[in-house]
Design a protein around this motif. Sequence first.
Motif, mmCIF file in Angstrom:
data_model
loop_
_atom_site.group_PDB
_atom_site.id
_atom_site.type_symbol
_atom_site.label_atom_id
_atom_site.label_comp_id
_atom_site.label_asym_id
_atom_site.label_seq_id
_atom_site.Cartn_x
_atom_site.Cartn_y
_atom_site.Cartn_z
ATOM 1 N N LEU A 48 47.937 63.638 53.403
ATOM 2 C CA LEU A 48 47.768 64.179 52.058
ATOM 3 C C LEU A 48 48.797 63.614 51.076
ATOM 4 C CD1 LEU A 48 46.981 67.896 52.935
ATOM 5 C CD2 LEU A 48 45.399 66.213 51.975
ATOM 6 N N PRO A 74 48.076 68.312 46.752
ATOM 7 C CA PRO A 74 47.642 67.248 47.657
ATOM 8 C C PRO A 74 46.978 66.114 46.888
ATOM 9 C CG PRO A 74 46.152 69.111 47.798
ATOM 10 C CD PRO A 74 47.275 69.518 46.883
ATOM 11 N N THR A 134 42.174 64.683 50.376
ATOM 12 C CA THR A 134 41.876 66.076 50.696
ATOM 13 C C THR A 134 40.529 66.180 51.418
ATOM 14 O OG1 THR A 134 43.126 66.822 48.782
ATOM 15 C CG2 THR A 134 41.563 68.373 49.718
ATOM 16 N N ARG A 149 41.707 69.347 56.653
ATOM 17 C CA ARG A 149 43.136 69.337 56.313
ATOM 18 C C ARG A 149 43.516 70.596 55.546
ATOM 19 N NH1 ARG A 149 42.681 63.085 54.612
ATOM 20 N NH2 ARG A 149 42.864 62.231 56.716
ATOM 21 N N MET A 150 42.682 70.995 54.620
ATOM 22 C CA MET A 150 42.986 72.191 53.838
ATOM 23 C C MET A 150 42.888 73.446 54.704
ATOM 24 S SD MET A 150 44.010 70.695 51.248
ATOM 25 C CE MET A 150 44.493 72.132 50.315
#
Length: 193
Positions: free
Chosen positions: A21, A57, A62, A66-67
């Motif tokens: 990120l 990020p 993104t 990942r989030m």
Amino acid sequence: MRNTPATAITHAELGLVLDELRFGVAASDLHGSLTGYLCGGGIASPRNWLQRLELEPDPAATTAARMELLERLFRDCRAQLDAAGFTFEPLLPDDDDPLTERAEALVQWCRGFLGGLGLAGVNAQRGLSEDAGEILRDFATIASSSFEYEDAEEDESALTEVLEFIRVSVLLLHAELAAAAAPAPGGADQRLH
């Protein structure tokens, strides 16, 4: 160091996601910042805590996965702080990683913690007990430390002692700051939202 069952995210996993990120922040530093912010009574949710810590990020990097990991990090940290037992653990490299990496990560964690407290509006000069003020001074000393390594066994023991001090201190600070932020009986919640 140790990961409790409630914290399935490892230091290495978080570090990889942060690199992807392009946050420019280390895993321990970020976890320390989040912990300090939550301990200090900072108001956030799994979806907005990064903005509360003034982090954004890279939109091109993104992804939902990942989030989700970062949202899970928030939920895990919040749950550990609010748990009745002593389940809180700073997110650090595993015990089998080199001592130098674990010690540096602990320094980064303490720096992040102090920064998170500041973002939450905690002022070490007023409103804290003498014990809490001493804890913050000790954290500042650790955050500005540079370690020398001489005896592996003694160094390992010292790191374990410092880690235990941090674990207990975070829980003591959280309890004190949560009590200070709690609304008076019959009164409105005085925390800023």
